[in-house]
Design a protein around this motif. Structure first.
Motif, PDB file in Angstrom:
ATOM      1  N   ARG A  59       0.743  -1.170  -0.107  1.00  0.00           N
ATOM      2  CA  ARG A  59      -0.078   0.216   0.114  1.00  0.00           C
ATOM      3  C   ARG A  59       0.909   1.271  -0.181  1.00  0.00           C
ATOM      4  O   ARG A  59       0.567   1.971  -0.798  1.00  0.00           O
ATOM      5  CB  ARG A  59      -1.152   0.137   1.188  1.00  0.00           C
ATOM      6  N   LEU A  99      -6.713  -0.650  -4.754  1.00  0.00           N
ATOM      7  CA  LEU A  99      -6.150  -0.791  -3.560  1.00  0.00           C
ATOM      8  C   LEU A  99      -6.015   0.301  -2.556  1.00  0.00           C
ATOM      9  O   LEU A  99      -6.374   0.175  -1.424  1.00  0.00           O
ATOM     10  CB  LEU A  99      -4.880  -1.482  -3.719  1.00  0.00           C
ATOM     11  N   LEU A 100      -5.617   1.487  -3.083  1.00  0.00           N
ATOM     12  CA  LEU A 100      -5.587   2.753  -2.277  1.00  0.00           C
ATOM     13  C   LEU A 100      -6.973   3.221  -1.729  1.00  0.00           C
ATOM     14  O   LEU A 100      -6.952   3.635  -0.674  1.00  0.00           O
ATOM     15  CB  LEU A 100      -4.635   3.783  -2.972  1.00  0.00           C
ATOM     16  N   SER A 103     -10.522  -0.200  -1.059  1.00  0.00           N
ATOM     17  CA  SER A 103     -10.575  -1.407  -0.268  1.00  0.00           C
ATOM     18  C   SER A 103     -11.124  -1.213   1.322  1.00  0.00           C
ATOM     19  O   SER A 103     -10.880  -0.350   1.678  1.00  0.00           O
ATOM     20  CB  SER A 103      -9.000  -1.845   0.029  1.00  0.00           C
ATOM     21  N   ASN A 105     -11.576  -0.961   4.953  1.00  0.00           N
ATOM     22  CA  ASN A 105     -10.624  -0.516   5.792  1.00  0.00           C
ATOM     23  C   ASN A 105     -11.144  -0.729   7.188  1.00  0.00           C
ATOM     24  O   ASN A 105     -12.364  -0.491   7.534  1.00  0.00           O
ATOM     25  CB  ASN A 105     -10.508   0.964   5.714  1.00  0.00           C
TER      26      ASN A 105
END
Length: 193
Positions: A59, A99-100, A103, A105
């Motif tokens: 990440r 991904l950043l 996704s 959390n």
């Protein structure tokens, strides 16, 4: 003396980042990474204590790649440039954008927490707005928040292949939203006086 490791932590992170960029975060596991390395899973767990530790590094590397992406070829007002580059990143690197920014959390937080994780570009944007439009930090943050959320929404639609926009459409949409938010803030400031 033990044999020298064939792959460094950085080598593994780089290969893992490329794997995620091509196939998405769900493709990243010890076995697929070992295959991409051309070896067993052992080098992965020699360099990292867990896949969670590796994912955190991936990440970080993805955010570094995003920051490099945003900071090359600045051709517009700097604040708009960040928005345009974020959307282009979503189109050209959809798996890394996912991904950043898409996704799940575990540590849901408010926008201030998200802002801190956006890196150096967010602080630069606030400075540009304050300087270019003679605004307080508070008003600059309101503009940044509104435009970031708007830009993020466009990026999500593009990265998930829900919508497509050409660069001129995106530029026009961001400009319109920016003018609308500036007008709203100025009207609120005038009403408060």
């Amino acid at each position: 003396m033990p044999p020298k490791a064939k792959y460094t932590r950085q080598d593994i992170i780089s290969i893992a980042l490329d794997l995620v960029a091509e196939q998405g975060i769900n493709a990243l596991n010890a076995r697929s990474l070992g295959a991409a390395l051309g070896t067993s899973t052992r080098p992965v767990f020699t360099a990292f204590t867990s896949m969670g530790e590796l994912l955190a590094e991936v990440r970080t590397a993805a955010m570094e790649r995003f920051n490099i992406y945003v900071n090359t070829d600045v051709i517009q007002p700097p604040f708009k440039n960040v928005g345009m580059k974020m959307i282009r990143f979503a189109a050209e690197q959809p798996k890394l954008f996912q991904l950043l920014y898409m996704s799940e959390n575990e540590n849901t937080r408010g926008f201030d927490g998200v802002f801190r994780e956006l890196g150096e570009n967010s602080g630069k944007c606030i400075e540009y707005i304050m300087c270019d439009y003679d605004m307080s930090r508070e008003d600059a943050m309101k503009i940044f928040r509104s435009l970031w959320l708007y830009t993020f929404g466009i990026g999500v639609m593009i990265a998930s292949k829900i919508c497509r926009f050409d660069e001129n459409e995106i530029s026009d949409m961001l400009s319109q939203q920016f003018r609308a938010v500036i007008g709203l803030i100025k009207s609120q400031s005038g009403a408060a006086s």
